[in-house]
Design a protein around this motif. Structure first.
Motif, PDB file in Angstrom:
ATOM      1  N   ASP A 279       0.830  -1.206   0.000  1.00 26.76           N
ATOM      2  CA  ASP A 279       0.000   0.000   0.000  1.00 26.76           C
ATOM      3  C   ASP A 279       0.867   1.260   0.000  1.00 26.76           C
ATOM      4  O   ASP A 279       0.577   2.235  -0.702  1.00 26.76           O
ATOM      5  N   SER A 280       1.934   1.251   0.787  1.00 26.47           N
ATOM      6  CA  SER A 280       2.795   2.437   0.871  1.00 26.47           C
ATOM      7  C   SER A 280       3.534   2.707  -0.430  1.00 26.47           C
ATOM      8  O   SER A 280       3.959   3.842  -0.690  1.00 26.47           O
ATOM      9  N   LEU A 281       3.679   1.677  -1.265  1.00 29.43           N
ATOM     10  CA  LEU A 281       4.376   1.828  -2.539  1.00 29.43           C
ATOM     11  C   LEU A 281       3.426   1.924  -3.726  1.00 29.43           C
ATOM     12  O   LEU A 281       3.857   1.874  -4.874  1.00 29.43           O
ATOM     13  N   SER A 282       2.111   2.078  -3.446  1.00 22.52           N
ATOM     14  CA  SER A 282       1.133   2.056  -4.538  1.00 22.52           C
ATOM     15  C   SER A 282       1.388   3.142  -5.572  1.00 22.52           C
ATOM     16  O   SER A 282       1.160   2.930  -6.763  1.00 22.52           O
ATOM     17  N   ASP A 283       1.874   4.313  -5.135  1.00 21.27           N
ATOM     18  CA  ASP A 283       2.126   5.407  -6.077  1.00 21.27           C
ATOM     19  C   ASP A 283       3.591   5.473  -6.508  1.00 21.27           C
ATOM     20  O   ASP A 283       4.046   6.494  -7.041  1.00 21.27           O
ATOM     21  N   SER A 284       4.338   4.382  -6.277  1.00 25.59           N
ATOM     22  CA  SER A 284       5.768   4.345  -6.631  1.00 25.59           C
ATOM     23  C   SER A 284       6.067   3.147  -7.530  1.00 25.59           C
ATOM     24  O   SER A 284       6.574   2.115  -7.065  1.00 25.59           O
TER      25      SER A 284
END
Length: 357
Positions: A279-284
């Motif tokens: 989730d923390s890397l969803s925009d990466s």
């Protein structure tokens, strides 16, 4: 000396950032994970499960019941097994030669199978296996996942990923992890018409199209969009025909199968809690690509946590049954009878059942 130290560091960096991998992650924004709170507050209501033996096999991914009350399960080896209550075990019936996932009996007690390797199949009561569909609108069905059958005989089913085929990428779990990491919208909802023997695409762009169930009034199809933690509704008739609505979203886990509940609404299996790392890397996208280059043991893994949920037609959470110990892993769904909830799993070496109050 510095050169000797720098060379391997550069080699590792080059590998992590440039080594080719199968995924091309797409940026998106995962909804805030509220975890096990509110309607999903932690409980141990699944802790009293009993277990049914599976000999030399595992992964009772889905269940179906025929007109006489006989229960069958789809297993990892390709076997469809029958439940023998008097022996408390599953007994092999037929083998599809692939990986059967979603299963349902039709009006004539033919077992319709969404086989992740072979497409849409039919198994007659006398054990003959026939391929119904392997293509839709000119494209091969690479990951047939789940299905339901309408009263008019049409079969609605999911093709989980048109990019990461279950057979090509090493199995159902392995392919699903790639599709979830990429989040590229490769899933689709299909319909097979037995009158024409044709299959057509009703909706695409879904992030791992998984569980399928027709609404009680047969006006819509509910679809578990695993990669987006939500359940969608595709309207097959009425003024909203062809449109998609959201039934429930921001679930605390990855929704797998979905089935009708006897007292109204639908049972969902949440295979695993959400991954905070993913989730923390969803925009990466770049960092998610790096994750895929890590050794398998270093990548985010599915957490074992038993969880099934009953929702209403409007998405209200009616029941949330959990087993935080994860003794029965990767709970995929529920088959409800008058006396029990039979609970399926992607990887367990037994089938679970929970007596109803």
């Amino acid at each position: 000396m510095k050169t000797m130290i720098l060379a391997p560091v550069l080699a590792v960096a080059a590998y992590l950032f440039f080594w080719p991998v199968a995924v091309t992650p797409v940026a998106w924004q995962a909804p805030e994970d509220k975890g096990f709170s509110g309607d999903f507050s932690v409980n141990d209501k699944l802790s009293n499960m009993e277990f049914i033996r599976i000999e030399d096999d595992f992964g009772p991914e889905d269940l179906a019941i025929d007109s006489k009350g006989n229960i069958v399960a789809s297993l990892h080896s390709g076997t469809i097994a029958r439940y023998a209550p008097e022996q408390n075990k599953l007994i092999p019936w037929v083998n599809t030669g692939g990986r059967p996932l979603g299963i349902e009996f039709d009006a004539h007690d033919n077992l319709i199978v969404a086989d992740a390797f072979r497409g849409l199949l039919a198994v007659t009561p006398d054990s003959n296996i026939r391929i119904l569909s392997q293509h839709a609108d000119g494209f091969e069905i690479l990951y047939a996942d789940d299905l339901d059958i309408a009263k008019d005989g049409k079969i609605y089913f999911s093709d989980a990923s048109t990019k990461f085929g279950a057979q090509k990428f090493g199995g159902t779990l392995e392919a699903s992890l790639l599709d979830l990491l990429e989040h590229g919208g490769h899933g689709r909802l299909l319909v097979y018409d037995p009158k024409t023997s044709m299959t057509h695409t009703l909706a695409d762009g879904l992030n791992f199209a998984n569980g399928i169930v027709l609404s009680a009034d047969q006006k819509s199809v509910l679809i578990n969009e695993t990669g987006s933690y939500r359940v969608l509704r595709y309207w097959i008739t009425g003024p909203d025909k062809g449109n998609i609505d959201t039934v429930v979203e921001n679930l605390p886990g990855f929704p797998d199968n979905i089935s009708r509940a006897l007292e109204g609404g639908y049972w969902l299996g949440l295979a695993s809690p959400r991954s905070s790392a993913l989730d923390s890397l969803s925009d990466s996208p770049v960092l998610r690509t790096v994750v895929q280059r890590l050794p398998a043991f270093a990548r985010p893994a599915a957490q074992h946590y038993g969880h099934v949920v009953r929702i209403s037609d409007s998405g209200e959470v009616l029941e949330s049954l959990q087993d935080p110990s994860g003794a029965y892993p990767l709970t995929t769904g529920v088959l409800e009878t008058k006396s029990h909830l039979f609970i399926s799993s992607l990887t367990a070496d037994k089938l679970a059942m929970l007596a109803k109050d």
